[in-house]
Design an enzyme around this catalytic site. Structure first.
Site, PDB file in Angstrom:
ATOM      1  CG  ASP A   1      -2.293   0.573   0.941  1.00 17.75           C
ATOM      2  OD1 ASP A   1      -2.364   1.800   0.773  1.00 17.75           O
ATOM      3  OD2 ASP A   1      -3.286  -0.176   0.872  1.00 17.75           O
TER       4      ASP A   1
ATOM      5  CG  HIS B   1      -5.114   4.062   0.598  1.00 18.12           C
ATOM      6  ND1 HIS B   1      -4.771   2.721   0.518  1.00 18.12           N
ATOM      7  CD2 HIS B   1      -6.332   4.162  -0.002  1.00 18.12           C
ATOM      8  CE1 HIS B   1      -5.725   2.056  -0.104  1.00 18.12           C
ATOM      9  NE2 HIS B   1      -6.695   2.913  -0.421  1.00 18.12           N
TER      10      HIS B   1
ATOM     11  CB  SER C   1      -9.048   0.769  -0.515  1.00 17.17           C
ATOM     12  OG  SER C   1      -8.478   0.894  -1.784  1.00 17.17           O
TER      13      SER C   1
END
Length: 307
Positions: free
Chosen positions: A31, A63, A250
């Site tokens: 990620d 994120h 996600s």
């Protein structure tokens, strides 16, 4: 995360029932990185930066930290309210995306190769990929990446991939999530928000894929999920901005990775094939078209039940 745990049957009692021989299952995550948020305690056991080659773990996007919190945040700062699905799991994190969440196939391939090289050392059981890859990549390079994903599954890893956020048209599943063996996760709120608009399920990518007709495999909540914020600020004994809401497949993907981690805690002898089969067979049918919901909503209480 509190309402997410309630939706998918992940009560404190269920989590406690999974404290077996497999306590501390290790999950690899590719990620934007991961910050040193207090909710991760000392459970970030390895970090590799393929973007800026920095040595210590960090997250200049936020994120990855949010995804990691969904998987295994302890919820300590929130008094348990925003803890993740599998709060005793360990993390091995590869930073393959930059501060804008952008990356390329070659860096992603290096990340998967690194995870495979560390699989035995850290006893990695799950690979979480909350990344959607576009179709506009040179075919030979994308094929190499897809072969590596297949290799990860052959090596025994449970590969859990985001379906992508380019729906609702059919045939919009991300190339990484389009493979037969990987577990492809779409978004669905299970009616929690009623008829509200702008839900993740409205733009969650749809099957079928180029490789197999039945995709995604399962769905999980992905709208306004509160989880760990890389921008947390400490003021003496207190913290500010510890959590933030994000939406997308996600966020749905680590819900499934966390559920599988609980399953492997309780039944460490399960293979990736056995774990995937039980995940699919215990999902809750939402009476939606297959190309939207797959087998249905993940149900962790059913997933970890005996039998």
């Amino acid at each position: 995360m509190l309402r997410v745990r309630q939706q998918v049957g992940c009560s404190d009692e269920i989590v406690s029932s999974c404290k077996g021989k497999g306590r501390g299952v290790t999950i690899a995550m590719l990620d934007t990185g991961v910050s040193s948020h207090p909710d991760f305690d000392n459970r970030i056991i390895a970090f590799m930066d393929f973007v800026n080659e920095r040595k210590r773990n960090y997250d200049d996007s936020g994120h990855g930290t949010h995804v990691a919190g969904c998987i295994c945040g302890s919820g300590w700062v929130s008094g348990g309210k925003y803890k993740g699905i599998a709060p005793e799991s360990n993390l091995v994190v590869g930073k393959v995306l930059d501060d804008k969440g952008d990356g390329n196939v070659d860096v992603m391939a290096k990340g998967i190769e690194w995870v495979l090289s560390k699989q035995k050392e850290y006893n990695i059981r799950i690979l979480n990929i909350s990344i959607g890859m576009g179709e506009n990549t040179e075919k030979s390079r994308m094929e190499k990446l897809i072969r590596l994903v297949d290799e990860a599954w052959r090596c025994g890893l449970l590969v859990v991939c985001a379906a992508g956020n380019t729906g609702p048209d059919p045939m919009t599943i991300s190339p990484l999530g389009a493979r037969r063996n990987v577990i492809t996760v779409g978004c669905h709120e299970g009616g929690y928000f009623g008829n509200s608009g702008h839900l993740c399920e409205d733009y969650s990518s749809r099957g079928p894929s180029a490789y197999v007709m039945k995709k995604p495999d399962v769905v999980a909540p992905g709208t306004d999920i509160y989880s760990c914020n890389a921008g947390i600020i400490r003021r003496g004994r207190y913290y500010r901005n510890a959590y933030v809401a994000k939406s997308g497949t996600s966020m749905a993907t680590p819900i499934v990775s966390g559920g599988l981690a609980l399953l492997l805690q309780k039944y460490p002898f399960y293979t990736n094939e056995q774990a995937k089969q039980k995940l699919l067979y215990t999902a809750r049918d939402l009476n939606e078209p297959w190309n939207k919901q797959g087998w249905g909503m993940i149900q962790i209480d059913r997933l970890v039940a005996e039998g």
